[in-house]
Scaffold this motif. Structure first.
Motif, mmCIF file in Angstrom:
data_model
loop_
_atom_site.group_PDB
_atom_site.id
_atom_site.type_symbol
_atom_site.label_atom_id
_atom_site.label_comp_id
_atom_site.label_asym_id
_atom_site.label_seq_id
_atom_site.Cartn_x
_atom_site.Cartn_y
_atom_site.Cartn_z
ATOM 1 N N ALA A 76 5.952 59.925 5.445
ATOM 2 C CA ALA A 76 6.377 60.845 6.504
ATOM 3 C C ALA A 76 7.215 60.171 7.582
ATOM 4 O O ALA A 76 8.130 60.788 8.150
ATOM 5 C CB ALA A 76 5.161 61.512 7.137
ATOM 6 N N LEU A 77 6.947 58.905 7.872
ATOM 7 C CA LEU A 77 7.684 58.216 8.936
ATOM 8 C C LEU A 77 9.139 57.963 8.562
ATOM 9 O O LEU A 77 9.964 57.690 9.432
ATOM 10 C CB LEU A 77 7.000 56.887 9.271
ATOM 11 N N PHE A 78 9.452 58.064 7.273
ATOM 12 C CA PHE A 78 10.809 57.757 6.813
ATOM 13 C C PHE A 78 11.585 59.019 6.434
ATOM 14 O O PHE A 78 12.693 58.929 5.933
ATOM 15 C CB PHE A 78 10.737 56.813 5.603
ATOM 16 N N PHE A 79 10.992 60.190 6.668
ATOM 17 C CA PHE A 79 11.629 61.453 6.310
ATOM 18 C C PHE A 79 12.123 62.175 7.555
ATOM 19 O O PHE A 79 11.469 62.155 8.593
ATOM 20 C CB PHE A 79 10.630 62.391 5.610
ATOM 21 N N ASP A 80 13.258 62.835 7.413
ATOM 22 C CA ASP A 80 13.671 63.805 8.414
ATOM 23 C C ASP A 80 13.055 65.134 7.984
ATOM 24 O O ASP A 80 13.572 65.830 7.111
ATOM 25 C CB ASP A 80 15.200 63.910 8.465
ATOM 26 N N LEU A 81 11.904 65.467 8.582
ATOM 27 C CA LEU A 81 11.169 66.650 8.151
ATOM 28 C C LEU A 81 11.861 67.950 8.520
ATOM 29 O O LEU A 81 11.435 69.023 8.092
ATOM 30 C CB LEU A 81 9.758 66.620 8.738
ATOM 31 N N THR A 82 12.925 67.878 9.313
ATOM 32 C CA THR A 82 13.693 69.085 9.606
ATOM 33 C C THR A 82 14.691 69.398 8.491
ATOM 34 O O THR A 82 15.299 70.460 8.491
ATOM 35 C CB THR A 82 14.456 68.953 10.939
ATOM 36 N N LYS A 83 14.856 68.459 7.556
ATOM 37 C CA LYS A 83 15.760 68.668 6.422
ATOM 38 C C LYS A 83 15.079 68.192 5.133
ATOM 39 O O LYS A 83 15.674 67.480 4.327
ATOM 40 C CB LYS A 83 17.085 67.938 6.648
ATOM 41 N N THR A 84 13.827 68.584 4.974
ATOM 42 C CA THR A 84 13.042 68.096 3.847
ATOM 43 C C THR A 84 13.724 68.389 2.521
ATOM 44 O O THR A 84 13.728 67.550 1.609
ATOM 45 C CB THR A 84 11.639 68.732 3.868
ATOM 46 N N HIS A 85 14.289 69.592 2.369
ATOM 47 C CA HIS A 85 14.913 69.976 1.104
ATOM 48 C C HIS A 85 16.081 69.065 0.745
ATOM 49 O O HIS A 85 16.273 68.709 -0.426
ATOM 50 C CB HIS A 85 15.366 71.436 1.165
ATOM 51 N N ILE A 86 16.849 68.671 1.751
ATOM 52 C CA ILE A 86 17.997 67.795 1.518
ATOM 53 C C ILE A 86 17.528 66.376 1.207
ATOM 54 O O ILE A 86 18.043 65.717 0.292
ATOM 55 C CB ILE A 86 18.937 67.817 2.735
ATOM 56 N N VAL A 87 16.526 65.900 1.950
ATOM 57 C CA VAL A 87 15.981 64.559 1.707
ATOM 58 C C VAL A 87 15.423 64.451 0.291
ATOM 59 O O VAL A 87 15.693 63.484 -0.438
ATOM 60 C CB VAL A 87 14.884 64.226 2.739
ATOM 61 N N LEU A 88 14.663 65.443 -0.133
ATOM 62 C CA LEU A 88 14.068 65.413 -1.471
ATOM 63 C C LEU A 88 15.129 65.466 -2.560
ATOM 64 O O LEU A 88 15.002 64.810 -3.604
ATOM 65 C CB LEU A 88 13.084 66.570 -1.636
#
Length: 493
Positions: free
Chosen positions: A43-55
């Motif tokens: 979680a600390l390495f994710f931009d959770l506001t753009k989870t779909h793009i990160v994944l």
């Protein structure tokens, strides 16, 4: 006191590490995203506001099936058609559950919700009853037209009253879509000048914030955050409080029509042998009014944004409308079958914007296989529709809005079994497929065809309108573009 808190945190970290070790060993054949921290995972390495793009970006590195750890939850992420089809259709019975989440367990919502409840006999009964009540088949479609036409006329009148001046279309579209849902669910509508629709928008905004893929997910694995007056928990409480007061003040005393969804569900509460209470009806109403309004309103708003960026698409839609319908009558649902370009635009819109990019989280009810991967029971599954709908190895120019991809060489719509159409799963598939798919597509057709018959749209200020590219949209449960203004030019002048 501080010592106790530190000891408690250390204890939780140890428990988390032991649990995740046992869970991880069962999923060892699936690539794991690194690095991972105790308690926080990735979680600390994710931009959770753009989870779909990160994944989707991670799928380029780890392959179409991989796993992430968000706080204490080990999650398997599916990113391509083969794995998603395997989970939702081929193994749909085993992957029809919902993960345990504090956000839904709070106030027992998961026991009464049609969206957040896992796949229980009660849920199956609720889905069957709602599907029957919505009547999206046979004569029910005529009833849908009857409910839509007055709201469409009101929408056209409101746009006409702008008299060519700039206006923000979101509120107009939301109000129209919401009133059609209210007519289906309650048999009543609310005035555009009252505050009821404004309250529903605020409830929708709060739930979107709480149940999106952002920081609110921390509550699911660190529920004691609410003791620390966590902001996400405060938003959740505000959403539930406003929803409950809306139900008590605005709905309970309404003369609900006998042929409405809520009336049908309330009749079930009179049977002591059926586990349906007023709380169940309230939760189901909340699910249906918010999901059924926000998704269609967002899709329609996105289409308008696309049309002012791509006026040639608007021209072709209107040319088809003029040929099939003309100006002397209103478009009706029977016209859909002979308007292939319009149908192609809807399919491309749903693929392009993928406005529920990660669907709703699934979980496995029992041990199963997704392709060659063994997945143990009680594993959370993310369905990355966004990645599937923008897979460059399948879709040519996936970031280009191109309705023609769904038309054959003769300009006819591709058949439902065509591979292109099978890969558009905006409403999910299998046991948990969205109950509102038929309703959403039919409303979208009636709304858009009616306003394009009457108006042509252009940007109020081309310099200030947001990008049509869905990668720029903001993420809640539903993707939303930035607010914008446009101008409507009457076509009857």
């Amino acid at each position: 006191m501080i010592t106790l808190i530190v000891l408690f945190v250390l204890f939780m970290i140890c428990i988390s590490m032991i649990w995740n070790w046992s869970q991880t060993s069962e999923l060892s054949g699936i690539p794991a995203v690194k690095p991972r921290w105790p308690l926080f995972g990735n979680a600390l390495f994710f931009d959770l506001t753009k989870t779909h793009i990160v994944l989707t970006e991670l799928a380029q590195k780890y392959g179409p099936v991989f796993r992430i750890k968000l706080y204490g939850d080990e999650i398997v992420v599916l990113n391509d058609y083969k794995s998603i089809y395997s989970a939702l259709v081929a193994n749909g019975n085993e992957v029809a559950g919902r993960p345990s989440m504090y956000r839904t367990e709070h106030a027992d919502r998961n026991r009464n919700s049609i969206v957040w409840q896992t796949y229980t006999p009660k849920l199956k009964m609720l889905r069957k009853e709602v599907h029957k009540s919505l009547r999206m088949f046979g004569d029910g479609l005529n009833s849908l037209e009857d409910k839509c036409f007055p709201e469409v006329e009101a929408l056209i009148a409101r746009i006409r009253d702008t008299d060519g001046h700039p206006f923000d279309p979101w509120d107009y579209i939301y109000d129209t879509t919401c009133n059609v849902m209210l007519l289906l669910l309650l048999g009543v509508r609310f005035s555009y000048t009252g505050d009821e629709l404004t309250q529903l928008k605020e409830i929708s905004r709060l739930f979107n914030h709480t149940f999106g893929s952002g920081s609110g997910s921390r509550l699911d694995v660190i529920p004691w955050l609410h003791i620390l007056r966590n902001q996400d928990f405060s938003v959740l409480k505000s959403a539930l409080k406003l929803r409950n007061s809306f139900w008590e003040d605005r709905i309970k005393d309404l003369p609900i029509k006998n042929d409405s969804v809520v009336a049908d569900l309330l009749r079930l509460t009179e049977n002591p042998g059926i586990d349906v209470t007023e709380t169940t009806v309230k939760e189901t109403f909340t699910n249906l009014i918010l999901a059924g309004t926000d998704t269609t309103a967002t899709a329609m708003t996105c289409l308008l944004l696309i049309l002012i960026h791509r006026p040639e698409v608007q021209d072709r839609l209107q040319a088809e409308l003029d040929t099939v319908v003309g100006q002397k009558r209103k478009p009706c649902l029977a016209d859909r079958a002979v308007m292939p370009y319009f149908e192609a635009c809807v399919l491309e819109l749903l693929r392009y914007i993928s406005h529920v990019p990660l669907a709703v989280p699934h979980s496995t009810i029992s041990d199963t296989y997704i392709e060659e991967h063994k997945i143990p029971a009680d594993t959370t599954i993310y369905i990355n529709l966004w990645a599937m709908h923008h897979d460059a190895s399948f879709w040519n120019d996936p970031w280009v809005f191109q309705p023609e991809r769904f038309l054959d060489e003769h300009g006819c719509i591709l058949p439902p079994q065509h591979e292109f159409r099978r890969r558009v799963m905006a409403f999910g598939a299998g046991r948990r497929v969205c109950l509102g798919e038929v309703l959403a597509k039919n409303r979208l057709f009636l709304f858009v065809s009616a306003i394009l018959q009457n108006f042509s749209f252009e940007a109020a200020d081309i310099q200030s309108i947001p990008d049509m590219d869905p990668r720029t949209y903001s993420l809640g449960l539903v993707l939303h573009p930035g607010r914008f203004k446009l101008k409507a030019k009457r076509r009857d002048r």
